[in-house]
Design a protein around this motif. Structure first.
Motif, PDB file in Angstrom:
ATOM      1  N   SER A  28      -6.861   2.291   0.542  1.00 33.73           N
ATOM      2  CA  SER A  28      -6.513   2.242   2.213  1.00 33.73           C
ATOM      3  C   SER A  28      -7.741   2.382   2.500  1.00 33.73           C
ATOM      4  N   THR A  55      -6.983  10.540  -9.278  1.00 38.49           N
ATOM      5  CA  THR A  55      -7.936  10.165  -9.138  1.00 38.49           C
ATOM      6  C   THR A  55      -9.057  10.068  -9.011  1.00 38.49           C
ATOM      7  N   ASN A  79      -1.062  10.222  -8.849  1.00 38.16           N
ATOM      8  CA  ASN A  79      -2.440  11.131  -7.940  1.00 38.16           C
ATOM      9  C   ASN A  79      -3.773  11.106  -9.110  1.00 38.16           C
ATOM     10  N   ALA A 111      -0.045   8.070   7.097  1.00 34.50           N
ATOM     11  CA  ALA A 111       0.153   8.916   6.159  1.00 34.50           C
ATOM     12  C   ALA A 111       1.456  10.421   6.418  1.00 34.50           C
ATOM     13  N   LEU A 149       1.006  -1.027  -0.074  1.00 30.79           N
ATOM     14  CA  LEU A 149       0.266  -0.048   0.096  1.00 30.79           C
ATOM     15  C   LEU A 149       0.828   1.180   0.197  1.00 30.79           C
ATOM     16  N   PHE A 180       1.056  10.593   2.422  1.00 30.30           N
ATOM     17  CA  PHE A 180       0.690  10.007   1.829  1.00 30.30           C
ATOM     18  C   PHE A 180      -0.563   9.960   1.139  1.00 30.30           C
ATOM     19  N   ARG A 181      -0.628  10.103  -0.550  1.00 27.15           N
ATOM     20  CA  ARG A 181      -2.310  10.333  -0.648  1.00 27.15           C
ATOM     21  C   ARG A 181      -2.639   8.976  -1.437  1.00 27.15           C
ATOM     22  N   PHE A 182      -3.924   7.652  -0.534  1.00 30.32           N
ATOM     23  CA  PHE A 182      -4.009   6.798  -0.832  1.00 30.32           C
ATOM     24  C   PHE A 182      -5.096   7.053  -1.460  1.00 30.32           C
ATOM     25  N   LEU A 183      -5.122   5.687  -2.364  1.00 34.63           N
ATOM     26  CA  LEU A 183      -6.307   5.789  -2.974  1.00 34.63           C
ATOM     27  C   LEU A 183      -7.662   4.919  -2.441  1.00 34.63           C
ATOM     28  N   TYR A 241       3.485   1.956  -3.576  1.00 34.05           N
ATOM     29  CA  TYR A 241       2.200   2.210  -4.273  1.00 34.05           C
ATOM     30  C   TYR A 241       2.119   3.796  -4.418  1.00 34.05           C
ATOM     31  N   ALA A 242       1.819   3.522  -2.898  1.00 33.00           N
ATOM     32  CA  ALA A 242       0.617   5.267  -2.406  1.00 33.00           C
ATOM     33  C   ALA A 242       2.203   6.294  -2.605  1.00 33.00           C
ATOM     34  N   SER A 243       3.335   6.253  -2.430  1.00 32.23           N
ATOM     35  CA  SER A 243       4.969   6.302  -2.459  1.00 32.23           C
ATOM     36  C   SER A 243       5.469   6.940  -3.703  1.00 32.23           C
TER      37      SER A 243
END
Length: 737
Positions: free
Chosen positions: A478, A184, A182, A492, A173, A504-507, A176-178
């Motif tokens: 996330s 979305t 982004n 995060a 997780l 972090f900007r999680f999906l 991938y987030a890093s």
């Protein structure tokens, strides 16, 4: 050859060709490399691995390469790079031969035809590898023709990365987030409930803002790390009361009914405490109830779910037994269980647990809908069974929760922000089996019962629910990988985990474009959904959010009495309940007819169904069914070729296509642009060539025997008409004929 004087043996045929060489694709000569996601790294690989086709133990299969990354285990053959026969329902993240590390359930090795569970360091490496997945897939790999060093690396790597305990920061997780861009989907309109405004809007939508208020007392998590930043409480509860015991003993609002009755939940105080602490907590609770004893909070029923429903351990035990019925190595094993199928199914107790949970939800609905009574659900942390019951009640009573956006917002509110421990309950880190329990999967099973009983009432399909259950094990979102909002926020924004561009900007899993293209996403939408008609202009002024069905029954009207208020004579009883003395029934249940539930249930089912009003599931006997699409989709024998609900869906989609074409022609005649509001639908031509478990199972997995009980099959084997029957889809083998 026989030695002199040796006794002659009976003639026998000896084959010097291994079974794998009979039906096999040649080992691939061209280099096949895995498709890696951003942040994904190749850890180990092995060539010349033979993957069996799961079919009747015939040892048919194909050669390829087995790889392990920090995200998945994948088998690559020459078909992996081919775009031919690409399925209509393709996941862009997980391929047909991919297993995410979180989806691995158990790994077995085969030594001299004997299976052994593989854990930790191995002294001897197996000749065959069997991987059982949490989505009920079973993969069989033969390592007999693989180099010894490669076998050691791939087996050790798979066991280490999928079975050993790991730190949260080591989940894919974060990698991938890093690394992922982004991008979305901004069109995602799911309410996330991570702002105070979201909660106020929900209060406004349900008309609960007169009696309840959204509070920000927990900003900075100064009340509790288990509570969300924002939540809703009765309007007269003070900030000091919330702070007193870290939110325990405070009624927290879930949802308001159209008649003003509300569904609440509460975290109970610990059961093991000394007398002084118990007395202080009792005094605190007494003060809370005196504060809010005024109308409209007079009528309230309580239910301690930890005593009226199965424990988490019982749920886990039942599901463990249940899933074993579907983790089938080959067709022989499937047919061996056919004769005692019903007794095996009943002995798991899984369907009975589903029935009990649905019954409990109906009991709560009866209090809210018929008695106009508030209901308070009590649990140790109010994050497990409280989530299940509160979600089911809203799905049954609120038609908005039966739309796709509404259901997703419900999951966000009650589960993600509500603090359900997905990380522990799914055992994503493999730290403790004691905390594992399929609570969220239990909810999806219950919702599926409603979806299959009342298809027009739901905007989403069972395929949507199946994909949602699979997404539990995809660590790029996330949504299902934290225990609380606090854990996500602190992880995060932690200094050691910050990326160059900041936190972090999680999906979120609700952005379905990450997993599926538009054509595949259409399978998540129900073409039979009966959309709620918009009110006429003359009716809009008086239109309110209320159910069309009136459920008042004769001789069941509750008597209003000033002494019956929950915050008066019931106070002491509830305080004992909160302090750990469990009760299995609603308080004052002796004042009501014992058949209240049955009367309410039978009365509702005797009337026509309003798909936008209250929905009650049928829970008697065989009405509770196995979720076939999820549990049987990988078993060829369970498929009906050209049958099942997919045949009906195909006809409906064909009609929709015809209507759309007519609409286009009409628009062209009037020189108007085609409306952008028409959703593209997948065209399922030749529905006879699809499986009843489509879109997850295609005709590539043909069954050796038709899906008939063993006894029936044996009776039919000798029938001439069966032998002569020209069947395009069932390959009757010569030994059967």
């Amino acid at each position: 050859m026989l030695g002199s004087g040796a006794k002659a043996a009976k003639p026998s045929f000896v084959s010097y060709i291994s079974p794998e060489e009979i039906h096999v694709k040649e080992p691939i000569e061209k280099e096949v490399n895995p498709h890696l996601l951003p942040g994904e790294q190749l850890l180990c690989e092995a060539s010349t691995v033979y993957k069996y086709i799961q079919e009747d133990g015939s040892n048919r299969g194909t050669y390829g390469k087995l790889v392990c990354t920090n995200f998945k285990i994948a088998f690559l053959d020459d078909d992996s790079t081919s775009d031919d026969n690409e399925p209509q329902f393709k996941n862009k993240i997980i391929g047909e031969n991919d297993i995410t590390l979180q989806c691995v359930d158990q790994i077995y090795g085969v030594y001299d035809e004997k299976k052994k569970l593989l854990t930790g360091q191995l002294r001897k490496y197996p000749e065959k590898l069997i991987i059982y997945c949490k989505d009920l897939r079973v993969f069989n790999f033969c390592l007999r023709y693989t180099k010894e060093e490669e076998v050691k690396r791939i087996v050790s790597g798979i066991i280490h990365h999928s079975q050993t305990p790991k730190l949260l920061k080591r989940l894919f997780l974060f990698s991938y987030a890093s690394a992922a861009p982004n991008n979305t989907d901004a069109r995602n309109q799911t309410v996330m409930f991570d702002t105070l405004e979201d909660w106020r809007d929900e209060l406004e939508r349900t008309k609960g803002n007169v009696q309840y208020k959204a509070v920000s007392t927990n900003e900075g998590y100064r009340v509790s790390e288990k509570l969300p930043l924002y939540f809703v409480v009765p309007i007269c509860v003070s900030e000091e009361s919330i702070l007193k015991y870290e939110g325990r003993g405070i009624p927290i609002w879930c949802w308001s009914c159209h008649n003003g009755a509300a569904l609440l939940k509460m975290s109970a105080f610990p059961k093991e405490q000394d007398d002084s602490a118990s007395q202080m907590q009792k005094a605190f609770l007494d003060g809370i109830y005196r504060t809010i004893r005024k109308p409209p909070y007079e009528l309230l029923k309580t239910d301690d779910l930890s005593s009226s429903l199965p424990s988490l351990q019982e749920i886990q035990t039942a599901y463990t037994r249940f899933k074993q019925l579907f983790l089938i190595d080959n067709s022989t094993d499937f047919w061996a269980t056919d004769v005692k199928w019903f007794s095996l199914l009943e002995s798991t107790n899984w369907l009975e647990i589903i029935r009990r949970v649905l019954k409990k939800a109906i009991e709560v609905v009866e209090c809210l809908e018929r008695q106009h009574t508030n209901v308070l659900l009590i649990e140790e942390n109010a994050t497990d069974l409280c989530c299940v019951i509160s979600s089911l009640v809203q799905v049954m009573m609120d038609s908005y929760s039966r739309t796709k956006l509404g259901f997703q917002s419900l999951i966000q509110k009650e589960w993600v922000i509500g603090g359900h421990g997905f990380l522990d309950r799914c055992n994503h880190l493999h730290k403790s089996d004691k905390e594992e329990a399929p609570v969220f999967l239990l909810l999806l099973n219950c919702v599926w019962q409603l979806v299959q009983q009342y298809p027009p009432a739901f905007e989403f399909t069972e395929t949507y629910l199946t994909v949602l259950s699979d997404s539990l094990y995809v660590p790029i979102f996330s949504t299902f990988f934290f225990n609380s909002q606090h854990q996500k926020d602190t992880t995060a924004t932690g200094e050691s985990l910050k990326t160059q561009s900041g936190p972090f900007r999680f999906l979120t899993v609700w952005d379905w474009s990450v997993q599926f293209d538009l054509k595949a996403q259409a399978f998540l939408n129900n073409p039979l959904y009966a959309e709620k008609p918009k009110p006429e202009k003359s009716q809009r002024k008086t239109a309110r959010f209320k159910h069309q069905r009136q459920l008042s029954l004769p001789l069941t009207q509750t008597k209003s009495s000033p002494k019956r208020g929950f915050f008066r004579e019931e106070t002491d009883h509830l305080i004992k309940n909160i302090l750990g003395k469990r009760i299995g029934k609603f308080i004052n249940s002796s004042d009501e007819p014992p058949n209240n539930f049955r009367e309410f249930y039978d009365s509702w089912h005797s009337k026509p169904v309003d798909y936008h009003g209250l929905l009650l599931p049928r829970i008697d006997g065989p009405e509770i069914k196995v979720w076939a699409q999820r549990y049987l989709r990988w078993i060829p024998e369970a498929q009906l070729h050209g049958g099942g609900t997919i045949a009906t869906a195909a006809k409906i989609l064909d009609l929709m296509e015809e209507v759309q074409n007519l609409q286009v022609k009409m628009d062209e005649e009037h020189s108007q642009a085609v409306s952008g509001g028409i959703h593209a639908v997948p065209m399922l031509r030749n529905s006879a060539r699809l499986s009843s478990l489509f879109p997850f199972a295609l005709l590539q997995r043909q069954s050796v025997k038709p899906a008939l009980p063993t006894s029936t099959w044996k009776d039919l084997e000798d029938e001439d008409d069966l032998v002569k029957r020209d069947d395009e889809f069932v390959d009757l083998s010569s030994d059967i004929l």
